[in-house]
Design an enzyme around this catalytic site. Structure first.
Site, PDB file in Angstrom:
ATOM      1  N   HIS A 112      43.496  49.329  25.044  1.00  0.00           N
ATOM      2  CA  HIS A 112      42.917  50.052  23.800  1.00  0.00           C
ATOM      3  C   HIS A 112      41.484  49.308  23.868  1.00  0.00           C
ATOM      4  O   HIS A 112      40.862  49.821  23.173  1.00  0.00           O
ATOM      5  CB  HIS A 112      43.604  49.973  22.397  1.00  0.00           C
ATOM      6  CG  HIS A 112      43.923  48.466  22.088  1.00  0.00           C
ATOM      7  ND1 HIS A 112      44.918  47.940  21.963  1.00  0.00           N
ATOM      8  CD2 HIS A 112      43.091  47.871  21.227  1.00  0.00           C
ATOM      9  CE1 HIS A 112      44.639  46.814  21.331  1.00  0.00           C
ATOM     10  NE2 HIS A 112      43.832  46.770  20.904  1.00  0.00           N
TER      11      HIS A 112
ATOM     12  N   ASP B  14      49.870  49.317  26.993  1.00  0.00           N
ATOM     13  CA  ASP B  14      48.616  48.836  26.475  1.00  0.00           C
ATOM     14  C   ASP B  14      48.199  47.674  27.078  1.00  0.00           C
ATOM     15  O   ASP B  14      47.313  46.688  26.653  1.00  0.00           O
ATOM     16  CB  ASP B  14      48.989  48.537  24.943  1.00  0.00           C
ATOM     17  CG  ASP B  14      47.533  48.612  24.258  1.00  0.00           C
ATOM     18  OD1 ASP B  14      46.291  48.924  24.928  1.00  0.00           O
ATOM     19  OD2 ASP B  14      47.425  48.256  23.153  1.00  0.00           O
TER      20      ASP B  14
ATOM     21  N   SER C 261      42.427  41.290  20.292  1.00  0.00           N
ATOM     22  CA  SER C 261      43.341  41.928  21.234  1.00  0.00           C
ATOM     23  C   SER C 261      42.952  41.533  22.555  1.00  0.00           C
ATOM     24  O   SER C 261      41.777  41.485  23.050  1.00  0.00           O
ATOM     25  CB  SER C 261      42.822  43.450  21.034  1.00  0.00           C
ATOM     26  OG  SER C 261      43.844  43.992  20.226  1.00  0.00           O
TER      27      SER C 261
END
Length: 377
Positions: free
Chosen positions: A108, A138, A218
């Site tokens: 993402h 992901d 992230s």
């Protein structure tokens, strides 16, 4: 109880890209440190050449080992808005996977990127290309034209709840930020509708930590006290919206290495396929449907012609083991499937109508149309 549960979990966000100028981001809300007695935060680039600190400063020791391997990922792209398609910028984090230029991050973070630049701990910057992405886990792999990168060490064994954990990344663009806490839990699951991102299915088999994770974290590292990467940070519960303090999640290192190696080899990651939708069996569900099992993955829809259909699984069955590994819920089942490849033979322990039986099944390959959590099973 149900509205309160929805209020808490609906705010769970992918840690996402931190906002750049004129940018949008997947994650919003501030992360906080673990607890004031055990959590620490520091920022600034580490120097791997300096001697490591003594045992009295375990988090500082971890930071010195891991910081050189953690990078900032800067992305440019275009997003569809109510005012049309507009350019955007954002940032996330990444980890040097191999010294010859391979970097692992979250899907993402780079999903809609038209250009990706990576900033290293020494301040140097390189343009990167996306080698491959896997929306189901992901994860994504980047490649830069370097052969001298300080690769992180990824550990294969599962961590223990309560052990020290340090998160390193670039929350809100603050490069090489370190937060610390512990491993809070294992085998956690985030349903697809709660990630706030673009995942089409549940994120499963995650490691929970109370080390602060925020937008921009992230793709960063979750490391143990020996400076080994135990996970890639992926999501958090923002306390400003939920009242929950320091609940973050990371993709286990064993999943990362498996997917990253596949992406480097072929540009895509294969996943074994059962062809069922599942739900975690709770005592309430067991009572409601008179299921004679205490825990497991409750089978919902079975896709016609799928491996599960051919093996005789049906709606209402409960999978309690796969290959001798206990299955506590749907997340455990999907996590355990990562130890298999399409074409492998697996043995399932299934409770049907109060009776336990063993089912042999040949796992298929996940079809492109399998975009829901169930179809990933």
């Amino acid at each position: 109880m149900r509205p309160a549960l929805i209020l808490v979990v609906s705010a769970l966000l992918v840690a996402g890209c931190g906002a750049g100028a004129g940018s949008s981001t997947n994650g919003r809300g501030e992360g906080t440190a673990a607890d004031s007695g055990s959590a620490s935060t520091a920022s600034g680039a580490g120097d791997a050449a300096e001697p490591l600190l003594g045992g009295g400063e375990p988090v500082a020791r971890v930071a010195k080992r891991v910081r050189p391997s953690v990078v900032q990922v800067n992305v440019e792209g275009a997003q569809q808005t109510p005012f049309g398609r507009q350019q955007s910028e954002g940032l996330g984090s990444g980890i040097v996977y191999r010294e010859d230029g391979y970097i692992v991050t979250n899907d993402h973070v780079v999903a809609d990127a038209s250009q990706v630049n990576v900033t290293f701990s020494d301040g140097s910057t390189e343009q990167a290309r996306v080698v491959g992405k896997d929306n189901f886990t992901d994860l994504a792999v980047l490649k830069v034209p370097r052969n001298d990168l300080p690769a992180a060490r990824f550990v294969e064994e599962e961590p223990m709840a309560g052990q020290l954990a340090a998160a390193i990344g670039s929350p809100q663009g603050l490069e090489s930020t370190v937060t610390s806490g512990v491993v809070s839990g294992l085998g956690r699951e985030i349903p697809a509708e709660l990630t706030g991102g673009r995942q089409e299915q549940a994120l499963v088999d995650l490691t929970q930590t109370d080390a602060a994770i925020s937008p921009g974290s992230s793709g960063g590292a979750l490391a143990d006290r020996d400076g080994r990467v135990i996970g890639v940070n992926v999501a958090y519960l923002p306390p400003t919206q939920t009242g929950a303090e320091s609940i973050g999640f990371a993709i286990p290192a064993s999943t990362v290495t498996s997917v990253a190696d596949q992406l480097i080899r072929t540009g895509e990651a294969q996943a074994p396929y059962l062809g069922i939708s599942t739900a975690t069996l709770s005592p309430e569900v067991a009572s409601q449907f008179d299921v004679q099992a205490e825990s497991g993955a409750l089978v919902g829809e079975v896709t016609g012609g799928s491996p599960a259909d051919q093996a005789g699984l049906s709606q209402g069955d409960v999978i309690t083991e796969i290959g001798g590994t206990p299955v506590e819920g749907s997340g455990n089942l999907l996590g355990a499937l990562r130890d298999y490849q399409p074409g492998d033979r697996a043995r399932l322990t299934v409770v049907s109508g109060g009776e336990e039986r063993t089912v042999g099944i040949t796992l298929g390959e996940r079809p492109e149309s399998a975009s829901s959590p169930g179809q990933n099973g």
